[in-house]
Design an enzyme around this catalytic site. Structure first.
Site, mmCIF file in Angstrom:
data_model
loop_
_atom_site.group_PDB
_atom_site.id
_atom_site.type_symbol
_atom_site.label_atom_id
_atom_site.label_comp_id
_atom_site.label_asym_id
_atom_site.label_seq_id
_atom_site.Cartn_x
_atom_site.Cartn_y
_atom_site.Cartn_z
ATOM 1 C CE1 TYR A 164 35.032 28.823 43.472
ATOM 2 C CE2 TYR A 164 37.089 29.275 42.330
ATOM 3 C CZ TYR A 164 36.296 29.398 43.454
ATOM 4 O OH TYR A 164 36.757 30.087 44.545
ATOM 5 C CE LYS A 168 34.301 32.391 43.486
ATOM 6 N NZ LYS A 168 33.331 32.889 44.498
#
Ligand SMILES: NC(=O)c1ccc[n+]([C@@H]2O[C@H](COP(=O)([O-])OP(=O)(O)OC[C@H]3O[C@@H](n4cnc5c(N)ncnc54)[C@H](O)[C@@H]3O)[C@@H](O)[C@H]2O)c1
Length: 304
Positions: A164, A168
């Site tokens: 993640y 990002k």
């Protein structure tokens, strides 16, 4: 209803739940015609259903707005293209895209499988690319438009969500690249790092000190999509919104540089030179982790 986005056409991915839903509702309430995209999946990306996007379209229509549903998976090129094509076929133009769709597959790096890495990167990073790619081709010809990506404070790093965090961080670089590459065509690109109560943030293992509601995030997104933000020349920025707080993140830049006399680095010369000159830039998140570990060990110590 306001008119911040009067006559605009906006596509929102992940618009069936949480922050994306709030963005779609707020954009419609401010006069935009909205493409509501959601694949309707669980937090980890499974069990898709088209009901989720349809429900938000119904809400917008019931409130007197205009919206159309696209229940595609935006991690595919065809899915991203479909979102943009639906804006054009339904409303004839596209003024803004907001890429909110996301999933989580949490695991420590040393245990993370390819099945935990690939779909997370595909949904967040590629899912922003597929929509930006299709939308930017339209906006370039139009000579106007706004691209908005969703990042996270976790782009700084994460203990148990390296997938993640990497996605990002990638979204921030993609947004900055879009801002640079499309500036001369009148197109802006920005990223939002929200903190809001949703089913996704309910999964965060630690208490979030600063947190708000999806509607707070939606208000920022509506502003970024509006002529007011364009007139301010806002592009290439990363904003956090967390309840009452709005923050802008720094642009990456060299912190300190030092130059050595003479040519030719060797590991030995660097070992002698680097620590006392350029040194390090301490990681705020590592300092927080160490403080938490100290507090936990003090709590565990029996009273003296
Ligand atoms: N909630 C927070 O505090 C927080 C913090 C940091 C970042 N974010 C980011 O904000 C965004 C929204 O998060 P949220 O909390 O509203 O999550 P959420 O789980 O409530 O909503 C995400 C939506 O994305 C949809 N989706 C997932 N994969 C998709 C795909 N391939 N195609 C289309 N739709 C898909 C899901 O069906 C879901 O409706 C995410 O990108 C998330 O990483 C949220």
């Amino acid at each position: 209803m306001g008119n911040f986005l009067a006559d605009k056409v906006v596509a929102v991915t992940g618009a069936g739940r949480g922050i994306g839903r709030a963005v779609a509702l707020a954009a419609a309430a401010e006069g935009a015609r909205v493409v509501v995209n959601d694949y309707g999946v669980s937090v980890d990306g499974g069990s898709p259903t088209s009901d989720v996007a349809d429900a938000v379209v119904k809400e917008i229509l019931a409130a007197g707005g205009d919206a159309v549903a696209v229940a595609e998976d935006i991690s595919t090129m065809a899915g991203g293209q479909r979102v943009v094509d639906t804006a054009l076929s339904s409303y004839g133009r596209l003024d803004g895209v907001v890429c909110v769709a996301g999933i989580l597959r949490e695991r420590m790096l040393f245990n993370m499988s390819e099945e935990e890495w690939d779909p997370v990167l595909a949904t967040h990073l590629k899912g922003t690319f597929t929509v930006f790619r299709a939308a930017s081709a339209v906006m370039r010809k139009q000579g106007s438009g706004t691209l908005i990506g969703f990042t996270s404070g976790n782009h700084q790093g994460s203990v148990s969500q390296a997938n993640y965090s990497a996605a990002k961080g990638g979204i921030i670089s993609l947004v900055r690249s879009a801002a640079l590459g499309l500036h001369k065509y009148g197109v802006s690109a920005n990223a939002v790092a929200p903190v809001a109560r949703t089913r996704m943030s309910a999964n965060v293992p630690m208490e979030l000190k600063e947190i708000g509601e999806p509607e707070d995030v939606a208000a920022l997104v509506v502003y970024l999509l509006s002529a007011r933000a364009r007139d301010e020349g806002i592009t290439g920025q990363v904003y956090t919104i967390a309840g009452p707080k709005i923050a802008v993140w720094a642009q990456p830049r060299e912190l300190r540089a030092a130059y050595a006399e003479g040519a030719g680095w060797t590991p030995e010369r660097i070992a002698d030179f680097l620590p006392g000159t350029v040194g390090v830039d301490p990681m705020p998140m590592l300092e927080q982790l160490e403080a938490m570990a100290r507090a936990a060990s003090e709590k565990a110590r029996p009273n003296e």
